[in-house]
Design a protein around this motif. Structure first.
Motif, PDB file in Angstrom:
ATOM      1  N   MET A 157       1.773  96.101 -25.889  1.00  0.00           N
ATOM      2  CA  MET A 157       2.814  96.014 -26.891  1.00  0.00           C
ATOM      3  C   MET A 157       3.049  97.378 -27.523  1.00  0.00           C
ATOM      4  SD  MET A 157       3.533  92.753 -26.839  1.00  0.00           S
ATOM      5  CE  MET A 157       4.494  92.567 -28.346  1.00  0.00           C
ATOM      6  N   ASN A 175       7.260  94.538 -33.452  1.00  0.00           N
ATOM      7  CA  ASN A 175       6.518  94.580 -32.190  1.00  0.00           C
ATOM      8  C   ASN A 175       7.451  94.253 -31.042  1.00  0.00           C
ATOM      9  OD1 ASN A 175       4.178  94.961 -33.698  1.00  0.00           O
ATOM     10  ND2 ASN A 175       3.634  92.791 -33.674  1.00  0.00           N
ATOM     11  N   ARG A 197       7.373  94.101 -26.498  1.00  0.00           N
ATOM     12  CA  ARG A 197       6.603  94.288 -25.274  1.00  0.00           C
ATOM     13  C   ARG A 197       6.961  95.626 -24.635  1.00  0.00           C
ATOM     14  NH1 ARG A 197       5.815  88.786 -21.936  1.00  0.00           N
ATOM     15  NH2 ARG A 197       5.948  90.301 -20.242  1.00  0.00           N
TER      16      ARG A 197
END
Length: 292
Positions: free
Chosen positions: A126, A239, A241
């Motif tokens: 992440m 956040n 990916r």
């Protein structure tokens, strides 16, 4: 001369690391502020409303805090955040914070320490991104601020991408913007946590209906949420990916900058009941909305 790693191991073997539960907000804030962007969610969880739902552990050596762990209460798997010295984290997870099943957020370098007590599922890396007033580059769009009565439409939209239903007070206690087409909510972005005291917030729950993607709605709703938050917060984090280039590009276009890479992993306490693995199977796909 002994290396830092050798010194930590010797210290642990000598029993010099002490782990204990804590409700000392001053101690926790001081430690987390060493890297407030990395610890953004945890800083926000010091707000009384969130603090009441959380358990905290601290590890100390020579009277100085060296590691912190946070377990946020609720349905299994609970979010689990760790930060600091690996041996200190081991001490906390061994003696203080001991969930059977958790959704871990930690630097990759800390996974070996956690692995001594937990089986760690595979997962994509992440990126923690952050923006402030200096870097923010707003994007206009046909967005509108969502109000509490919109919670039904919001959950209907989110139900297409993930099964985490928002409680009724999510909009009232956070900041949500959406896009409606012919009265239908087709895109939205909101917040996970907002901390007026810590002057930091976390954007999340970014979702666009599959039939309406590619029109910039995710960027526009995220921009509106971020702009609203920056009126009272010094920093806004999110956040994403690391394997989602479109989302990364969209957030960077708004002025978000990569702050650090970290891991979000489902972890299982070693020796825990098989039922936890069954629960994990059904929750693995339900932990985060798709970002678009």
């Amino acid at each position: 001369m002994a290396t830092a790693t050798q010194q930590r191991r010797a210290r642990a073997q000598e029993g010099a690391i002490a782990a204990a539960p804590t409700r000392d907000k001053g101690l926790l804030r001081s430690f987390l502020e060493r890297d407030r962007l990395r610890a953004g969610y945890a800083v926000a969880d010091l707000e009384e409303r969130e603090f009441a739902k959380s358990r905290w552990g601290v590890a100390s050596a020579g009277g100085e805090p060296i590691a912190v762990a946070l377990e946020y209460g609720g349905l299994t798997p609970q979010p689990l955040f760790v930060m600091g010295d690996p041996d200190g984290i081991v001490a906390i997870l061994r003696d203080v914070i001991k969930p059977r099943l958790a959704y871990l957020a930690a630097d990759e370098s800390l996974l070996p320490a956690v692995a001594g007590l937990y089986r760690i599922d595979a997962g994509p890396p992440m990126v923690r991104m952050a923006v402030d007033r200096r870097t923010f580059a707003p994007v206009a769009g046909p967005v509108q601020r969502l109000a509490p009565p919109d919670i039904v439409d919001l959950n209907r939209l989110y139900g297409l991408g993930f099964a985490g239903w928002l409680p009724a007070d999510s909009i009232a206690n956070g900041v949500y913007y959406g896009v409606r087409i012919a009265g239908r909510l087709v895109a939205a972005a909101g917040t996970h946590v907002v901390s007026p005291e810590g002057r930091i917030a976390a954007v999340g729950n970014v979702m666009t209906h599959a039939d309406f993607r590619g029109r910039g709605f995710a960027k526009q709703t995220t921009s509106a949420v971020t702009q609203e938050l920056l009126r009272t917060c010094d920093d806004v984090v999110l956040n994403v990916r690391a394997d989602n280039p479109p989302a990364l590009a969209a957030y960077r276009a708004l002025g978000y900058r990569d702050h650090c890479h970290f891991e979000e992993r489902l972890v299982h306490r070693r020796g825990s009941a098989p039922w936890d693995s069954i629960v994990a199977y059904f929750t693995r796909a339900l932990l985060r909305p798709k970002e678009s």
